[in-house]
Design a protein around this motif. Sequence first.
Motif: not given
Length: 308
Positions: A1-6, A31-34, A66-70, A98-105
């Motif tokens: 389980x990965x925890x991401x800060x939102x 794992x990430x900052x969103x 440098x590490x966290x996904x965005x 290469x650390x980006x994720x795109x949420x789209x709605x």
Amino acid sequence: MRLRIFTEPQQGATYETQLAVAKAAEDLGFDAFFRSDHYVKMGDVTGDPGPTDSWITLGALARETSRIRLGTLVTAATFRHPGPLAISVAQVDRMSAGRVDLGLGTGWFEEEHTAYGIPFPSLRERFARLEEQLEILTGLWGTPSGETYSFSGEHYTLTDSPALPKPARAGGPPVIIGGTGAKRTPRLAARYADEYNVPFTQPEGTAAAFDRVRAACAEAGRTKPLAYSVAQVVCCGRDEAEVSRRAAAIGREVPELRANGLTGTPGELVDKIGRFAELGAERVYLQVLDLGDLEHLELLAAEVMAKL
């Protein structure tokens, strides 16, 4: 389980505040900052100093981490044309290596559209625009170098686009689609998403939503793996007094938060996250609403994340 800060910066957060949270999240091992993509505050807060643009913010954070996904949870398809959005996201992806994720709605908050002169069509049209945007974004990113991309739809037309810049990851950043809709959302997730997210829903409703998307994937003949995730407001404390203090700081009541989010002692959070894991969730987005309380992140890292 990965925890991401939102986070929800439209509620009142400077870039400097977001940077402090992102760097703390990275240092603590999340794992990430969103962040959300909104232009107007919600509820009884001042909203000062005003909104910050999500992709400008993430571009800056890309160079200071440098590490966290965005990423965004989620960018509104009403805010930007798909071509310029593809350019922005690809550029931030390259800036971050290469650390980006795109949420789209679809976009849903009418007040922010009227406040800043952004058209807000019917839900049916917003879904149609979202589908065309998903097709265009993935099409632009997937076009081989040296070739052009064209698209003709009801709402958008692209002619001989150079399909540049290319993201760091071949084919583009992972795409997140969320929501609990019964028909259109599962169909779009099955076709376009790398991750499906269920926001602010209890385990029973989450299970039903996951099942609808799994059925849509089976119907579409999808074989590519799909990640499943949830988003939950978080309010954690070592004891009841600390839980109550953190709830008061975000203007919420503890019983309501316990019923509708991840609230309580670290042990309570671990148990509830475990329920989501049993349903197939691989990631949990912890909606942190008090961005000045970095001790909250430290507690979540030491007493929740470390025990999952």
